[in-house]
Design a protein around this motif. Structure first.
Motif, PDB file in Angstrom:
ATOM      1  N   LEU A 124      -7.609   3.135  -2.147  1.00  0.00           N
ATOM      2  CA  LEU A 124      -8.268   2.236  -1.189  1.00  0.00           C
ATOM      3  C   LEU A 124      -9.181   3.012  -0.249  1.00  0.00           C
ATOM      4  O   LEU A 124     -10.300   2.586   0.037  1.00  0.00           O
ATOM      5  CB  LEU A 124      -7.224   1.474  -0.365  1.00  0.00           C
ATOM      6  CG  LEU A 124      -6.680   0.218  -0.980  1.00  0.00           C
ATOM      7  CD1 LEU A 124      -5.527  -0.319  -0.143  1.00  0.00           C
ATOM      8  CD2 LEU A 124      -7.762  -0.838  -1.121  1.00  0.00           C
TER       9      LEU A 124
ATOM     10  N   THR B 223      -1.838   4.696  -3.800  1.00  0.00           N
ATOM     11  CA  THR B 223      -2.507   3.413  -3.522  1.00  0.00           C
ATOM     12  C   THR B 223      -3.433   3.526  -2.326  1.00  0.00           C
ATOM     13  O   THR B 223      -4.599   3.121  -2.383  1.00  0.00           O
ATOM     14  CB  THR B 223      -1.478   2.283  -3.309  1.00  0.00           C
ATOM     15  OG1 THR B 223      -0.680   2.157  -4.490  1.00  0.00           O
ATOM     16  CG2 THR B 223      -2.160   0.965  -3.006  1.00  0.00           C
TER      17      THR B 223
ATOM     18  N   ARG C 189      -1.679   1.717 -10.761  1.00  0.00           N
ATOM     19  CA  ARG C 189      -1.995   1.385  -9.362  1.00  0.00           C
ATOM     20  C   ARG C 189      -3.155   0.383  -9.278  1.00  0.00           C
ATOM     21  O   ARG C 189      -3.111  -0.550  -8.479  1.00  0.00           O
ATOM     22  CB  ARG C 189      -2.328   2.634  -8.559  1.00  0.00           C
ATOM     23  CG  ARG C 189      -1.191   3.558  -8.318  1.00  0.00           C
ATOM     24  CD  ARG C 189      -0.048   2.916  -7.505  1.00  0.00           C
ATOM     25  NE  ARG C 189       1.080   3.815  -7.481  1.00  0.00           N
ATOM     26  CZ  ARG C 189       2.102   3.755  -8.345  1.00  0.00           C
ATOM     27  NH1 ARG C 189       2.151   2.825  -9.267  1.00  0.00           N
ATOM     28  NH2 ARG C 189       3.091   4.617  -8.272  1.00  0.00           N
TER      29      ARG C 189
ATOM     30  N   GLU D 167      -1.803  -3.008 -10.117  1.00  0.00           N
ATOM     31  CA  GLU D 167      -0.981  -3.521  -9.017  1.00  0.00           C
ATOM     32  C   GLU D 167      -1.858  -4.017  -7.868  1.00  0.00           C
ATOM     33  O   GLU D 167      -1.595  -5.078  -7.287  1.00  0.00           O
ATOM     34  CB  GLU D 167      -0.034  -2.432  -8.509  1.00  0.00           C
ATOM     35  CG  GLU D 167       1.065  -2.061  -9.459  1.00  0.00           C
ATOM     36  CD  GLU D 167       1.840  -0.813  -9.037  1.00  0.00           C
ATOM     37  OE1 GLU D 167       2.875  -0.560  -9.653  1.00  0.00           O
ATOM     38  OE2 GLU D 167       1.395  -0.078  -8.114  1.00  0.00           O
ATOM     39  N   MET D 168      -2.888  -3.240  -7.544  1.00  0.00           N
ATOM     40  CA  MET D 168      -3.775  -3.613  -6.445  1.00  0.00           C
ATOM     41  C   MET D 168      -4.563  -4.877  -6.791  1.00  0.00           C
ATOM     42  O   MET D 168      -4.807  -5.715  -5.918  1.00  0.00           O
ATOM     43  CB  MET D 168      -4.707  -2.448  -6.113  1.00  0.00           C
ATOM     44  CG  MET D 168      -3.970  -1.260  -5.525  1.00  0.00           C
ATOM     45  SD  MET D 168      -4.931   0.268  -5.518  1.00  0.00           S
ATOM     46  CE  MET D 168      -6.291  -0.180  -4.481  1.00  0.00           C
TER      47      MET D 168
ATOM     48  N   VAL E  89       0.795  -1.232   0.000  1.00  0.00           N
ATOM     49  CA  VAL E  89       0.000   0.000   0.000  1.00  0.00           C
ATOM     50  C   VAL E  89       0.826   1.280   0.000  1.00  0.00           C
ATOM     51  O   VAL E  89       0.265   2.366  -0.016  1.00  0.00           O
ATOM     52  CB  VAL E  89      -0.978   0.038   1.201  1.00  0.00           C
ATOM     53  CG1 VAL E  89      -1.963  -1.103   1.119  1.00  0.00           C
ATOM     54  CG2 VAL E  89      -0.239   0.038   2.532  1.00  0.00           C
TER      55      VAL E  89
ATOM     56  N   LYS F 145       2.967   2.641  -2.240  1.00  0.00           N
ATOM     57  CA  LYS F 145       3.235   3.440  -3.445  1.00  0.00           C
ATOM     58  C   LYS F 145       2.279   4.620  -3.487  1.00  0.00           C
ATOM     59  O   LYS F 145       1.147   4.544  -3.022  1.00  0.00           O
ATOM     60  CB  LYS F 145       3.082   2.589  -4.699  1.00  0.00           C
ATOM     61  CG  LYS F 145       4.215   1.607  -4.874  1.00  0.00           C
ATOM     62  CD  LYS F 145       4.150   0.950  -6.221  1.00  0.00           C
ATOM     63  CE  LYS F 145       5.317  -0.001  -6.396  1.00  0.00           C
ATOM     64  NZ  LYS F 145       5.224  -0.722  -7.661  1.00  0.00           N
TER      65      LYS F 145
ATOM     66  N   SER G 167      -2.156  -7.852  -6.470  1.00  0.00           N
ATOM     67  CA  SER G 167      -1.865  -8.196  -5.079  1.00  0.00           C
ATOM     68  C   SER G 167      -3.096  -8.688  -4.318  1.00  0.00           C
ATOM     69  O   SER G 167      -3.004  -9.041  -3.148  1.00  0.00           O
ATOM     70  CB  SER G 167      -1.235  -7.009  -4.352  1.00  0.00           C
ATOM     71  OG  SER G 167      -2.154  -5.954  -4.226  1.00  0.00           O
TER      72      SER G 167
END
Length: 135
Positions: free
Chosen positions: A34, A30, A63, A66-67, A25, A27, A70
Motif C-alpha cells: 500500500l 500488506t 497479498r 487479499e487486498m 493491513v 499481514k 477487502s
C-alpha cells in the motif's frame, strides 16, 4: 462523554475498530505494498516484487488478492499480448494514506537512528516534500 454514554457506545461495538483495521493491513508486506502504491505510485506486480524487501512472488500474489477482496485495491487486466495487469488503490485504500504517513512520521522522529544512516530525525516534509504531507 459521560461514563453512561461510554457504556452505551461500547455495547454497540462488535469488535475493536483498531483490531479490525489491523486485520486488513497487518499481514506481512500488506502495508508496504500500500505504501508503494500510495507514495511511489507503483501499479505493477514486478514493481512491488523489486521494491518490497523480502517478498516473494507467491506471497505478493496472495497479498494482492487479499487486498483486492477487502476492497483496498482494484485489479485491472488489459487484453493485450503479453497480458498487462495493473493494481490501483481504491478510495477505501486511499483513506489509509494518513495512517501510513503518520507511521512514517513517528519513526522518522522517534526512531531516527534505525531509519536514517546519519541517525538524525527528519520530518515528512524533509523526506517527501510538501505534496506528501497533505492528507
Amino acid at each position: 462523554m459521560m461514563p453512561q454514554e461510554l457504556k452505551e457506545m461500547s455495547d454497540q461495538i462488535k469488535c475493536c475498530p483498531v483490531d479490525n483495521t489491523f486485520r486488513l493491513v497487518g499481514k506481512k508486506f500488506t502495508i508496504h505494498i500500500l505504501r508503494n502504491m500510495i507514495i511511489l505510485n507503483q501499479t505493477r506486480f514486478n514493481q512491488f516484487l523489486e521494491s518490497v524487501e523480502g517478498i516473494n512472488p507467491k506471497t505478493l500474489s496472495i497479498r494482492l488478492r487479499e487486498m483486492e477482496k477487502s476492497g483496498l485495491i482494484k485489479r485491472q487486466v488489459y487484453a493485450q499480448t503479453p497480458i498487462k495487469i495493473e493494481y490501483t488503490v481504491t478510495d477505501k485504500g486511499k483513506e489509509l494514506k494518513s495512517i501510513i504517513m503518520q507511521m512514517a512520521a513517528f519513526s522518522m522522529k522517534h526512531c531516527s537512528s534505525d531509519v536514517f544512516k546519519d541517525g538524525k530525525p527528519r520530518t515528512l516534509e524533509q523526506v517527501f516534500g510538501k505534496s506528501k504531507k497533505t492528507f
